[in-house]
Design an enzyme around this catalytic site. Structure first.
Site, mmCIF file in Angstrom:
data_model
loop_
_atom_site.group_PDB
_atom_site.id
_atom_site.type_symbol
_atom_site.label_atom_id
_atom_site.label_comp_id
_atom_site.label_asym_id
_atom_site.label_seq_id
_atom_site.Cartn_x
_atom_site.Cartn_y
_atom_site.Cartn_z
ATOM 1 N N GLU A 196 61.146 38.134 23.585
ATOM 2 C CA GLU A 196 60.526 39.416 22.924
ATOM 3 C C GLU A 196 61.546 40.403 22.823
ATOM 4 O O GLU A 196 61.873 41.286 23.747
ATOM 5 C CB GLU A 196 59.401 39.835 23.664
ATOM 6 C CG GLU A 196 58.115 38.798 23.823
ATOM 7 C CD GLU A 196 56.979 39.540 23.941
ATOM 8 O OE1 GLU A 196 55.833 39.243 23.375
ATOM 9 O OE2 GLU A 196 56.530 40.184 24.810
ATOM 10 N N GLU A 254 57.003 46.119 28.261
ATOM 11 C CA GLU A 254 56.334 47.392 28.726
ATOM 12 C C GLU A 254 56.064 47.571 30.287
ATOM 13 O O GLU A 254 56.144 48.847 30.648
ATOM 14 C CB GLU A 254 54.772 47.436 27.995
ATOM 15 C CG GLU A 254 54.811 47.587 26.322
ATOM 16 C CD GLU A 254 53.727 46.959 25.783
ATOM 17 O OE1 GLU A 254 52.715 46.748 26.026
ATOM 18 O OE2 GLU A 254 54.000 46.659 24.566
ATOM 19 N N SER A 261 55.916 41.620 16.776
ATOM 20 C CA SER A 261 55.370 41.811 15.340
ATOM 21 C C SER A 261 55.252 40.520 14.499
ATOM 22 O O SER A 261 55.368 40.322 13.144
ATOM 23 C CB SER A 261 56.246 42.651 14.626
ATOM 24 O OG SER A 261 56.182 44.127 15.210
ATOM 25 N N ASN A 275 48.234 38.786 23.421
ATOM 26 C CA ASN A 275 48.157 39.629 24.525
ATOM 27 C C ASN A 275 47.638 40.784 24.153
ATOM 28 O O ASN A 275 47.962 41.595 23.182
ATOM 29 C CB ASN A 275 49.851 40.030 24.876
ATOM 30 C CG ASN A 275 49.937 41.304 25.689
ATOM 31 O OD1 ASN A 275 49.024 41.615 26.406
ATOM 32 N ND2 ASN A 275 51.067 41.967 25.485
ATOM 33 N N HIS A 302 56.661 41.659 30.969
ATOM 34 C CA HIS A 302 56.601 42.103 29.767
ATOM 35 C C HIS A 302 57.402 43.549 29.707
ATOM 36 O O HIS A 302 57.359 44.171 30.441
ATOM 37 C CB HIS A 302 55.080 42.429 29.219
ATOM 38 C CG HIS A 302 54.947 42.752 27.743
ATOM 39 N ND1 HIS A 302 55.195 43.936 27.255
ATOM 40 C CD2 HIS A 302 54.330 42.126 27.009
ATOM 41 C CE1 HIS A 302 54.902 44.107 26.090
ATOM 42 N NE2 HIS A 302 54.614 42.838 25.598
ATOM 43 N N LYS A 307 46.797 43.598 25.566
ATOM 44 C CA LYS A 307 47.304 44.852 26.338
ATOM 45 C C LYS A 307 46.142 45.702 26.771
ATOM 46 O O LYS A 307 45.057 45.330 27.171
ATOM 47 C CB LYS A 307 48.257 45.557 25.175
ATOM 48 C CG LYS A 307 49.311 44.782 24.501
ATOM 49 C CD LYS A 307 50.311 45.614 23.984
ATOM 50 C CE LYS A 307 51.144 44.715 22.960
ATOM 51 N NZ LYS A 307 52.411 45.242 22.689
ATOM 52 N N GLY A 325 55.427 45.849 18.664
ATOM 53 C CA GLY A 325 54.678 46.737 18.165
ATOM 54 C C GLY A 325 55.170 47.582 17.102
ATOM 55 O O GLY A 325 54.623 48.764 16.937
HETATM 56 C C1 PEP Z 1 53.797 41.911 22.623
HETATM 57 O O1 PEP Z 1 52.937 42.816 23.229
HETATM 58 O O2 PEP Z 1 54.101 40.810 23.616
HETATM 59 C C2 PEP Z 1 53.776 41.753 21.210
HETATM 60 C C3 PEP Z 1 54.629 40.822 20.910
HETATM 61 O O3 PEP Z 1 53.153 42.854 20.706
HETATM 62 P P1 PEP Z 1 53.200 42.752 18.952
HETATM 63 O O4 PEP Z 1 53.024 41.473 18.345
HETATM 64 O O5 PEP Z 1 52.228 43.765 18.523
HETATM 65 O O6 PEP Z 1 54.694 43.212 18.383
#
Ligand code: PEP
Length: 251
Positions: free
Chosen positions: A167, A97, A212, A9, A95, A11, A173
């Site tokens: 997630e 966000e 992460s 992703n 997601h 973003k 992040g």
């Molecule tokens: C994501 O945005 O779906 C995500 C898992 O981000 P990160 O790997 O940066 O934590």
């Protein structure tokens, strides 16, 4: 046997130049044939990425698509049919966000999920709890509700052609990762919840972990029985790091 999948992703990152550089890095990676790989650029870059990845094993997805299948008066949105037309196979739905910052509710997401499938896309439904919810012992309740919303509205068969990404919001992040056991516990519960409706669908659906993930922790996470790969944010912006994560999923 579920095929592992690793999805990147991107973003709201990228310029034409940096995207071209990232793609060049990706196409030069030696990737295992046993893993499905998808990348999710911004809507602006989907066309460029799809063109450059044509003929490779890496497919393209959209980070978002509208809740309606057709085209029409919906300023600023792209329809799922349009992203299919641009070469996408997958779309992220829910997601954190978008749930938290853009205010997308379960009800809106049900429509997005259905419109995506009706347009020929495979939705990747993202679910997960905040730190506050985890600390209050509400992880399974929150994730369960996010899943139930789809099941109640669209039926369990909606997961025949879908992927689920667990997630935890506190791990996205932040550099904090759920431990392999913490992630496995939630994945097992997700599968058990689906199995109550249909055991075959539950066994077949791929459950990705996101939060992460990096090359250093991927193998341990992907080694858990109900973790079928990962949804990768930050680490997917570096081709070598992303390649190492993909190889971890293939082992
Ligand atoms: C994501 O945005 O779906 C995500 C898992 O981000 P990160 O790997 O940066 O934590």
């Amino acid at each position: 046997m579920r095929r592992p999948m690793v999805a990147g992703n991107w973003k709201m990152h990228g310029t034409r130049a940096s995207v071209a550089e990232l793609i060049e890095g990706l196409v030069n990676l030696a990737l295992p044939g046993s893993v499905d790989v998808a990348v999710f650029p911004t809507s602006l870059h989907i066309g460029l990425v799809a063109e450059c990845l044509e003929g490779t094993s890496i497919v393209v997805g959209a980070q978002n698509a509208a809740h309606e299948t057709g085209q029409g008066a919906l300023t600023g949105e792209v329809s799922p049919g349009q992203v299919v037309d641009m070469g996408c196979k997958f779309v992220l739905v829910g997601h954190s966000e978008r749930r938290q910052i853009m205010g997308e509710t379960n009800s809106v997401l049900n429509h997005k999920f259905a419109a995506a499938q009706a347009s020929g896309l495979t939705p990747i439904l993202c679910v997960g709890e905040t730190l506050e919810e985890r600390e209050a012992g509400k992880t399974l309740e929150v994730v369960g509700r996010q899943l139930d919303s789809i099941i109640e509205e669209l039926g369990i068969d909606a997961f025949v052609n879908a992927v689920i990404a667990y997630e935890p919001v506190w791990a996205i992040g932040t550099g904090l990762t759920a431990s392999p056991q913490q992630a496995q516990d939630v994945h097992a519960e997700i599968r058990a919840q689906l199995a109550k409706e249909n055991a075959e669908v539950a066994q077949g659906v791929r459950l990705l972990y996101g939060g992460s993930v990096k090359a250093a922790n991927a193998a341990e996470l992907f080694g858990m029985p109900d973790i079928d790969g990962g949804l990768i944010g930050g680490a997917s912006l570096n081709a070598d790091e992303f390649g190492a994560i993909i190889r971890a999923a293939g082992n």
